[in-house]
Design a protein around this motif. Sequence first.
Motif, PDB file in Angstrom:
ATOM      1  N   MET A 105       0.851  -1.185   0.000  1.00 57.24           N
ATOM      2  CA  MET A 105       0.000   0.000   0.000  1.00 57.24           C
ATOM      3  C   MET A 105       0.886   1.234   0.000  1.00 57.24           C
ATOM      4  SD  MET A 105      -2.997  -1.210  -0.216  1.00 57.24           S
ATOM      5  CE  MET A 105      -3.931   0.295   0.040  1.00 57.24           C
ATOM      6  N   ALA A 106       0.933   1.935  -1.129  1.00 53.72           N
ATOM      7  CA  ALA A 106       1.780   3.123  -1.282  1.00 53.72           C
ATOM      8  C   ALA A 106       0.893   4.318  -1.629  1.00 53.72           C
ATOM      9  CB  ALA A 106       2.821   2.896  -2.369  1.00 53.72           C
ATOM     10  N   THR A 107       0.973   5.371  -0.834  1.00 53.61           N
ATOM     11  CA  THR A 107       0.080   6.513  -1.009  1.00 53.61           C
ATOM     12  C   THR A 107       0.820   7.843  -0.804  1.00 53.61           C
ATOM     13  OG1 THR A 107      -0.561   6.426   1.321  1.00 53.61           O
ATOM     14  CG2 THR A 107      -1.954   5.236  -0.237  1.00 53.61           C
ATOM     15  N   PHE A 108       0.172   8.923  -1.228  1.00 60.00           N
ATOM     16  CA  PHE A 108       0.628  10.308  -1.030  1.00 60.00           C
ATOM     17  C   PHE A 108       2.096  10.506  -1.431  1.00 60.00           C
ATOM     18  CE2 PHE A 108      -3.047  10.132   1.862  1.00 60.00           C
ATOM     19  CZ  PHE A 108      -3.721  11.262   1.435  1.00 60.00           C
ATOM     20  N   PRO A 109       2.406  10.348  -2.722  1.00 63.54           N
ATOM     21  CA  PRO A 109       3.793  10.553  -3.158  1.00 63.54           C
ATOM     22  C   PRO A 109       4.166  12.031  -3.229  1.00 63.54           C
ATOM     23  CG  PRO A 109       2.404  10.191  -5.053  1.00 63.54           C
ATOM     24  CD  PRO A 109       1.517  10.004  -3.835  1.00 63.54           C
ATOM     25  N   ILE A 110       5.443  12.299  -3.093  1.00 65.17           N
ATOM     26  CA  ILE A 110       6.005  13.629  -3.332  1.00 65.17           C
ATOM     27  C   ILE A 110       7.238  13.450  -4.204  1.00 65.17           C
ATOM     28  CG2 ILE A 110       5.134  14.717  -1.237  1.00 65.17           C
ATOM     29  CD1 ILE A 110       7.876  14.172   0.022  1.00 65.17           C
ATOM     30  N   ILE A 111       7.700  14.528  -4.827  1.00 66.63           N
ATOM     31  CA  ILE A 111       8.817  14.413  -5.750  1.00 66.63           C
ATOM     32  C   ILE A 111       9.708  15.642  -5.658  1.00 66.63           C
ATOM     33  CG2 ILE A 111       7.462  15.384  -7.658  1.00 66.63           C
ATOM     34  CD1 ILE A 111       9.037  13.435  -9.519  1.00 66.63           C
ATOM     35  N   LYS A 112      11.013  15.423  -5.828  1.00 68.80           N
ATOM     36  CA  LYS A 112      12.005  16.494  -5.788  1.00 68.80           C
ATOM     37  C   LYS A 112      13.083  16.210  -6.828  1.00 68.80           C
ATOM     38  CE  LYS A 112      14.425  19.932  -3.793  1.00 68.80           C
ATOM     39  NZ  LYS A 112      13.992  21.341  -3.794  1.00 68.80           N
ATOM     40  N   THR A 113      13.434  17.204  -7.626  1.00 73.05           N
ATOM     41  CA  THR A 113      14.501  17.051  -8.609  1.00 73.05           C
ATOM     42  C   THR A 113      15.849  17.069  -7.903  1.00 73.05           C
ATOM     43  OG1 THR A 113      13.190  18.134 -10.317  1.00 73.05           O
ATOM     44  CG2 THR A 113      15.564  18.053 -10.660  1.00 73.05           C
ATOM     45  N   LEU A 114      16.684  16.066  -8.201  1.00 71.32           N
ATOM     46  CA  LEU A 114      18.032  16.022  -7.640  1.00 71.32           C
ATOM     47  C   LEU A 114      19.056  16.639  -8.584  1.00 71.32           C
ATOM     48  CD1 LEU A 114      18.158  12.429  -6.059  1.00 71.32           C
ATOM     49  CD2 LEU A 114      17.781  14.614  -4.906  1.00 71.32           C
ATOM     50  N   ASN A 115      18.958  16.326  -9.859  1.00 69.48           N
ATOM     51  CA  ASN A 115      19.884  16.849 -10.874  1.00 69.48           C
ATOM     52  C   ASN A 115      19.230  16.687 -12.242  1.00 69.48           C
ATOM     53  OD1 ASN A 115      20.456  14.041 -11.690  1.00 69.48           O
ATOM     54  ND2 ASN A 115      21.598  13.946  -9.760  1.00 69.48           N
ATOM     55  N   ASP A 116      20.005  16.826 -13.302  1.00 70.45           N
ATOM     56  CA  ASP A 116      19.449  16.779 -14.650  1.00 70.45           C
ATOM     57  C   ASP A 116      18.940  15.398 -15.058  1.00 70.45           C
ATOM     58  OD1 ASP A 116      20.076  19.397 -14.807  1.00 70.45           O
ATOM     59  OD2 ASP A 116      21.773  19.180 -16.177  1.00 70.45           O
ATOM     60  N   SER A 117      19.288  14.366 -14.296  1.00 68.35           N
ATOM     61  CA  SER A 117      18.897  13.015 -14.706  1.00 68.35           C
ATOM     62  C   SER A 117      18.246  12.189 -13.597  1.00 68.35           C
ATOM     63  CB  SER A 117      20.122  12.250 -15.221  1.00 68.35           C
ATOM     64  OG  SER A 117      21.106  12.141 -14.211  1.00 68.35           O
ATOM     65  N   GLU A 118      18.056  12.778 -12.404  1.00 69.70           N
ATOM     66  CA  GLU A 118      17.494  12.009 -11.299  1.00 69.70           C
ATOM     67  C   GLU A 118      16.447  12.815 -10.539  1.00 69.70           C
ATOM     68  OE1 GLU A 118      21.025   9.030  -9.767  1.00 69.70           O
ATOM     69  OE2 GLU A 118      21.118  11.136  -9.149  1.00 69.70           O
ATOM     70  N   VAL A 119      15.409  12.115 -10.132  1.00 64.96           N
ATOM     71  CA  VAL A 119      14.412  12.701  -9.231  1.00 64.96           C
ATOM     72  C   VAL A 119      14.277  11.797  -8.014  1.00 64.96           C
ATOM     73  CG1 VAL A 119      13.113  13.913 -11.014  1.00 64.96           C
ATOM     74  CG2 VAL A 119      12.519  11.543 -10.446  1.00 64.96           C
ATOM     75  N   LEU A 120      13.927  12.400  -6.903  1.00 68.92           N
ATOM     76  CA  LEU A 120      13.706  11.669  -5.660  1.00 68.92           C
ATOM     77  C   LEU A 120      12.211  11.607  -5.406  1.00 68.92           C
ATOM     78  CD1 LEU A 120      14.810  10.447  -2.963  1.00 68.92           C
ATOM     79  CD2 LEU A 120      14.798  12.789  -2.069  1.00 68.92           C
TER      80      LEU A 120
END
Length: 416
Positions: A371-386
Amino acid sequence: MNNKLFLIFVMTLFSLQKSNSQTMSNSVIPITTATGTITTCPFITSDANGKVVMSFGKEIKGETAILCYAFFDEKLKIFGQPIEIPSSKGVELHGENAPKMLFKPNGEIIAVWGIDNPTPKKKYGGLIQYSQSFDEGKSWTPATQLVKDTAGIDQRYFDIDLLPNGEAAIIWLDNRSKTDLQGSSLYYAETRGKNGFQNEKSIGETTCQCCRTDLYIGKNGVIYTAYRDIINDEIRDMVLSYSSDNGKTFSEPKRISPDDWKINGCPHTGPTMTQNKEGLHFAWFTMGGGAGVFYANSADNGNTFSKRNSVSDNPSAKHPQITVVNDKDVVIVWDETAEIEGNYFNRIGLQRRAKNGEIVTTSFVSEDNVMATFPIIKTLNDSEVLVAWSQGSKEEKVCYKIVRLEKEPKSNTTKL
């Protein structure tokens, strides 16, 4: 060791290191593995030096919930030891009303969270509190109530961002409506030095009472607010309002998309927005004219909007969050229900779009059968996101994953 054997050894070692690095980047990592500990409500930001920080709520059985945060180690690609904020004890842990943190350029840290405030008039009411640190988190001020007015008995679903002058701005939904129509009021305030948030004012009416708001400070200094509005007392669609004069006045709200969703209730899933050199980009959930998460953009500062198109037509898709990579590509995450061989679970979707909104790839980053809910996202660099989310049902944990993006979009993209 001769040169040939040495070369083979070095190449093998490099291959193993590369393989391990890819495995680490592609794995799902819990923020803590401690048993008996619930962690939830992740939020990602950056400190004054650009270091990535994640905040989240922690609750141990029999103890009061508390807000924590941890710094991201760019070399190891993991978060460090969590740090507690003592003044946040009693924080309400709600994914749509998640606690948040902000780091001002002068070194001040501000943590904002909600607490329960049930009253005869508002059974599920809440209040917003915040705390400040002026010594890099070594000490924190006592919890301060955002609204001092005794008529304010319900403030929730807030968002914060950093203004061009280094101060913090906040918006929230408030019970102090100036109209007899249903809905809450949208309020706005800013910090003034070390004195915390000041000069609150209402900037919108008839807002949907239980959907999160989105505050975004544009590259041009424009203050954008997006929220679900109650239109003609029956339609609950997403709107955009903005200020071009440093928060003195805000424009009349405009519908991002004419979904015409008629519902006498609150869906508990708000909008998200970001900006690249092409303009503003939006994602949201609706059941008007089809159910799921949708996308639109605006190339003229929110005066007009593109026709919406589907991010996920799964009717359970909701809680989108959006970011930009290298001032170009747009990346959207959301959660939705899926089924494998009769087993139902929630998964986290991720969609990459080109700078003009064309779909590049769509994938799912969480593991199956969890059960995976409420995602968030952050850019780390030009090729990766967290990407981070809350995972589990019995003992919820904040989990995160580093997702590597392709350098160039595929040729067979799906256009708007």
